[in-house]
Write a protein that holds these residues in place. Structure first.
Motif, mmCIF file in Angstrom:
data_model
loop_
_atom_site.group_PDB
_atom_site.id
_atom_site.type_symbol
_atom_site.label_atom_id
_atom_site.label_comp_id
_atom_site.label_asym_id
_atom_site.label_seq_id
_atom_site.Cartn_x
_atom_site.Cartn_y
_atom_site.Cartn_z
ATOM 1 N N ALA A 1 3.496 -12.427 -4.861
ATOM 2 C CA ALA A 1 4.750 -12.750 -5.560
ATOM 3 C C ALA A 1 5.728 -11.591 -5.388
ATOM 4 O O ALA A 1 5.331 -10.469 -5.047
ATOM 5 N N LEU A 2 7.003 -11.847 -5.632
ATOM 6 C CA LEU A 2 8.039 -10.829 -5.496
ATOM 7 C C LEU A 2 7.649 -9.559 -6.249
ATOM 8 O O LEU A 2 7.814 -8.454 -5.743
ATOM 9 N N GLU A 3 7.110 -9.709 -7.452
ATOM 10 C CA GLU A 3 6.738 -8.558 -8.276
ATOM 11 C C GLU A 3 5.658 -7.700 -7.629
ATOM 12 O O GLU A 3 5.530 -6.519 -7.944
ATOM 13 N N ASP A 4 4.875 -8.286 -6.750
ATOM 14 C CA ASP A 4 3.768 -7.573 -6.109
ATOM 15 C C ASP A 4 3.976 -7.340 -4.619
ATOM 16 O O ASP A 4 3.078 -6.868 -3.935
ATOM 17 N N ARG A 5 5.158 -7.653 -4.108
ATOM 18 C CA ARG A 5 5.415 -7.557 -2.664
ATOM 19 C C ARG A 5 5.361 -6.119 -2.154
ATOM 20 O O ARG A 5 4.932 -5.858 -1.041
ATOM 21 N N VAL A 6 5.807 -5.167 -2.977
ATOM 22 C CA VAL A 6 5.776 -3.755 -2.586
ATOM 23 C C VAL A 6 4.597 -3.094 -3.286
ATOM 24 O O VAL A 6 4.488 -3.146 -4.505
ATOM 25 N N ALA A 7 3.722 -2.488 -2.497
ATOM 26 C CA ALA A 7 2.502 -1.870 -3.024
ATOM 27 C C ALA A 7 2.703 -0.402 -3.378
ATOM 28 O O ALA A 7 1.887 0.186 -4.079
ATOM 29 N N GLY A 8 3.780 0.180 -2.884
ATOM 30 C CA GLY A 8 4.067 1.575 -3.170
ATOM 31 C C GLY A 8 5.362 1.997 -2.503
ATOM 32 O O GLY A 8 5.896 1.277 -1.660
ATOM 33 N N PHE A 9 5.863 3.160 -2.915
ATOM 34 C CA PHE A 9 7.097 3.669 -2.302
ATOM 35 C C PHE A 9 7.174 5.175 -2.468
ATOM 36 O O PHE A 9 6.461 5.778 -3.267
ATOM 37 N N ILE A 10 8.059 5.763 -1.689
ATOM 38 C CA ILE A 10 8.341 7.195 -1.775
ATOM 39 C C ILE A 10 9.832 7.393 -1.563
ATOM 40 O O ILE A 10 10.447 6.716 -0.740
ATOM 41 N N ALA A 11 10.412 8.302 -2.346
ATOM 42 C CA ALA A 11 11.833 8.646 -2.246
ATOM 43 C C ALA A 11 11.949 10.150 -2.053
ATOM 44 O O ALA A 11 11.267 10.918 -2.739
ATOM 45 N N THR A 12 12.777 10.568 -1.115
ATOM 46 C CA THR A 12 12.960 11.983 -0.809
ATOM 47 C C THR A 12 14.432 12.284 -0.623
ATOM 48 O O THR A 12 15.249 11.371 -0.458
ATOM 49 N N GLY A 13 14.763 13.554 -0.625
ATOM 50 C CA GLY A 13 16.136 13.946 -0.362
ATOM 51 C C GLY A 13 16.337 15.430 -0.568
ATOM 52 O O GLY A 13 15.384 16.166 -0.867
#
Length: 167
Positions: free
Chosen positions: A72-84
């Motif tokens: 489902a949309l709520e579970d489509r992304v299993a993880g993420f990382i943000a940098t800058g």
């Protein structure tokens, strides 16, 4: 099947926002009182707008896609990382790991390490982590991050954070 990791696009904003909020619920359970945690992780519209704004502005985020094609949309992304670039006036190094999260179902699978390798590699970086988040602190220590003695209060979750640095 390993999640595919790729740069996030504006079209990923809502799925990424769901991952962000659900990861907070999973990672901060036991650190933040349950009622406060639910209240601070329930506004999907605001979190989606934040993702859209940051991605539109060119902020770098990588996402790990759930390998389940029926997710489902709520579970489509299993993880993420943000940098800058570092936000701190006294940044110990120029590069900041702003956020890294994986859904609980992907804990201890190596996904966090893969995200870190893709977005940060071996370069010097710093980050902020909740002082009492032993699981996260152990992850960062395995990847060469150590406390530099700086501490601050996070008013959103009402917890103390410490800064970790990898030179």
């Amino acid at each position: 099947m390993n999640p595919e990791i790729r740069p996030a696009t504006v079209e990923d904003a809502e799925a990424g926002a769901w991952c962000h909020l659900l990861c907070w619920r999973e990672a901060y359970a036991g650190l933040v009182p349950a009622e406060a945690l639910l209240e601070r992780t329930s506004n999907i519209e605001r979190r989606t707008e934040r993702w859209q704004t940051q991605l539109t502005a060119g902020r770098q985020r990588w996402i790990a896609l759930n390998p389940d094609p029926a997710a489902a949309l709520e579970d489509r992304v299993a993880g993420f990382i943000a940098t800058g670039p570092g936000h701190d006036d006294d940044a110990p190094v120029p590069f900041e790991l702003e956020a890294i999260y994986t859904r609980q179902a992907f804990w201890s699978t190596g996904l966090g390490g893969r995200l870190l390798d893709v977005a940060v590699g071996k370069q010097a970086a710093f980050l902020w982590v909740f002082e009492d988040n032993e699981r996260a602190r152990a992850f960062y220590q395995r990847h060469g991050f150590e406390p530099d003695g700086v501490r601050k209060h996070d008013p959103y979750f009402d917890l103390y954070e410490i800064r970790l640095v990898r030179h």
